[in-house]
Design a protein around this motif. Structure first.
Motif, short mmCIF file in Angstrom:
data_model
loop_
_atom_site.label_atom_id
_atom_site.label_comp_id
_atom_site.label_asym_id
_atom_site.label_seq_id
_atom_site.Cartn_x
_atom_site.Cartn_y
_atom_site.Cartn_z
N THR A 12 43.18 -60.41 -75.40
CA THR A 12 44.11 -60.17 -76.50
C THR A 12 43.33 -60.13 -77.80
O THR A 12 42.11 -60.14 -77.82
CB THR A 12 45.18 -61.29 -76.55
OG1 THR A 12 44.52 -62.55 -76.79
CG2 THR A 12 45.95 -61.38 -75.23
N GLY A 13 44.05 -60.10 -78.92
CA GLY A 13 43.42 -60.13 -80.22
C GLY A 13 43.16 -58.76 -80.79
O GLY A 13 43.32 -57.73 -80.11
N ALA A 19 39.37 -52.82 -77.14
CA ALA A 19 38.03 -52.25 -76.92
C ALA A 19 37.44 -52.70 -75.60
O ALA A 19 36.51 -52.06 -75.08
CB ALA A 19 37.10 -52.66 -78.07
N LEU A 20 37.95 -53.79 -75.02
CA LEU A 20 37.44 -54.30 -73.75
C LEU A 20 38.45 -54.17 -72.62
O LEU A 20 38.19 -54.65 -71.51
CB LEU A 20 37.07 -55.78 -73.90
CG LEU A 20 36.01 -56.13 -74.94
CD1 LEU A 20 35.83 -57.64 -75.02
CD2 LEU A 20 34.68 -55.46 -74.62
N ASN A 41 32.95 -58.44 -67.19
CA ASN A 41 32.21 -58.60 -68.43
C ASN A 41 31.52 -59.96 -68.42
O ASN A 41 31.51 -60.66 -67.41
CB ASN A 41 33.13 -58.43 -69.65
CG ASN A 41 34.25 -59.46 -69.69
OD1 ASN A 41 34.14 -60.53 -69.08
ND2 ASN A 41 35.31 -59.14 -70.40
N LEU A 42 30.95 -60.37 -69.55
CA LEU A 42 30.19 -61.61 -69.58
C LEU A 42 31.05 -62.84 -69.31
O LEU A 42 30.56 -63.84 -68.79
CB LEU A 42 29.47 -61.74 -70.93
CG LEU A 42 28.17 -60.95 -71.08
CD1 LEU A 42 27.66 -61.03 -72.51
CD2 LEU A 42 27.11 -61.46 -70.11
N GLU A 71 40.67 -64.21 -76.58
CA GLU A 71 41.30 -63.72 -77.80
C GLU A 71 40.19 -63.16 -78.70
O GLU A 71 39.39 -63.91 -79.26
CB GLU A 71 42.04 -64.85 -78.51
CG GLU A 71 42.89 -64.42 -79.68
CD GLU A 71 43.66 -65.57 -80.29
OE1 GLU A 71 43.70 -65.67 -81.52
OE2 GLU A 71 44.20 -66.40 -79.51
N LYS A 72 40.14 -61.83 -78.80
CA LYS A 72 38.99 -61.14 -79.36
C LYS A 72 39.21 -60.81 -80.84
O LYS A 72 40.01 -59.94 -81.19
CB LYS A 72 38.74 -59.85 -78.56
CG LYS A 72 37.41 -59.20 -78.81
CD LYS A 72 36.29 -60.00 -78.19
CE LYS A 72 34.92 -59.41 -78.54
NZ LYS A 72 33.84 -60.39 -78.36
N HIS A 73 38.45 -61.50 -81.69
CA HIS A 73 38.51 -61.25 -83.13
C HIS A 73 37.25 -60.60 -83.68
O HIS A 73 37.25 -60.14 -84.83
CB HIS A 73 38.75 -62.57 -83.88
CG HIS A 73 40.09 -63.17 -83.62
ND1 HIS A 73 41.22 -62.84 -84.34
CD2 HIS A 73 40.50 -64.08 -82.70
CE1 HIS A 73 42.25 -63.51 -83.89
NE2 HIS A 73 41.85 -64.27 -82.88
N LEU A 74 36.18 -60.58 -82.88
CA LEU A 74 34.91 -60.02 -83.33
C LEU A 74 34.75 -58.58 -82.84
O LEU A 74 35.08 -58.28 -81.69
CB LEU A 74 33.74 -60.86 -82.80
CG LEU A 74 33.70 -62.31 -83.26
CD1 LEU A 74 32.57 -63.06 -82.58
CD2 LEU A 74 33.55 -62.39 -84.77
N PRO A 75 34.23 -57.70 -83.68
CA PRO A 75 33.97 -56.33 -83.24
C PRO A 75 33.02 -56.31 -82.04
O PRO A 75 32.16 -57.19 -81.89
CB PRO A 75 33.32 -55.67 -84.47
CG PRO A 75 33.70 -56.53 -85.62
CD PRO A 75 33.83 -57.92 -85.08
#
Length: 268
Positions: free
Chosen positions: A53-54, A59-60, A66-67, A89-93
């Motif tokens: 999410t996020g 993008a993923l 993945n890792l 929860e993805k906040h980083l590019p």
């Protein structure tokens, strides 16, 4: 459920000393972390799952592996345990030079270690981190450190917690392999004790891949109170450190006009 933060990693300085026979490069780098990043949530489950999410989750979304999932698999192989439901929860590019994937993997390992009562400094845990990627060990350590070798040989050093920082990414993903391929092979000297006197040897090759990085660096260097402006890792995220939060805030407002991703934060 265990919740772990995955803070962004900065290379305050990154000196590339030599190409190695194994395909990697000999590095000397000063790692630091900021109070902003992704979040990983892990809970035991009957069936393994990963939800992303996020703001940067899309993008993923097409990645089946993945890792994060690799970290869970390697942990189970070494320490045992069952399956896990994981939310990232993805906040980083993505592919941005601030260790997003590495930080996520490290946070996953910390969460699993806490679930199973394993010490966070267990050498086996760091062995898993090293096998996952060069930046995963320092993200597992989670504190300011000098990295040598591929970056995995760590020496903790005093940091500058509370230093105002501004991260800026112009919205381009940069291939780490391509940036290293374009490095000119010149050893420009060892890493000293003062990051202000250091450099990032990957800035020049990264700019040939994504010329907009030069524009970001130029704008950051012109901001009032910016005592250090540099690209992190292999790019494309750049950062500036400031003397005061007021000056960082003014710079943040100025950079918003570009439409680039940016976040005002502090060093940990």
């Amino acid at each position: 459920m265990i919740v772990e933060e995955a803070p962004a990693k900065l290379n305050l300085a990154l000196h590339v000393r030599a190409r190695r026979a194994d395909g990697y490069h000999e590095l000397e780098t000063l790692f630091a972390f900021v109070d902003f990043g992704d979040t990983v949530r892990v809970a035991p489950a009957a069936q393994a799952s990963l939800i992303i999410t996020g703001p940067f989750g899309a993008a993923l979304s097409d990645e089946g592996d993945n890792l994060v999932t690799r970290a869970a698999t390697r942990f189970r192989e070494r320490f045992g345990g069952g399956e896990y439901a994981i939310e990232l929860e993805k906040h980083l590019p993505v592919a941005s030079g601030i260790g997003g994937g590495s930080a996520d993997a490290a946070a996953t390992l910390r969460a699993l270690a806490r679930l199973h009562g394993i010490a966070l400094d267990d050498p086996a845990l760091f062995g898993i981190a090293d096998a996952l990627g060069s930046d995963v060990p320092v993200c597992l350590l989670g504190r300011t450190a000098i990295g040598r070798g591929r970056g995995e040989q760590l020496e903790p050093v005093p940091g500058r917690p509370g230093t105002p920082a501004l991260l800026v990414n112009p919205g381009v993903a940069v291939s780490t392999a391509e940036v290293f391929r374009r490095w000119d092979g010149v050893d420009r000297g060892e890493l000293g004790s003062n990051p202000l006197e250091g450099r990032n040897d990957l800035e020049a090759p990264a700019i040939t891949v994504a010329p907009v990085i030069a524009e970001v660096l130029h704008i950051l260097s012109e901001q009032c109170g910016a005592m250090l402006s540099r690209m992190s890792g292999s790019g494309a995220t750049c950062f500036a450190l400031f003397d005061t939060e007021v000056e960082r805030g003014a710079a943040h407002i100025a950079l918003r006009r570009t439409g680039w991703w940016s976040v005002a934060t502090t060093l940990r």
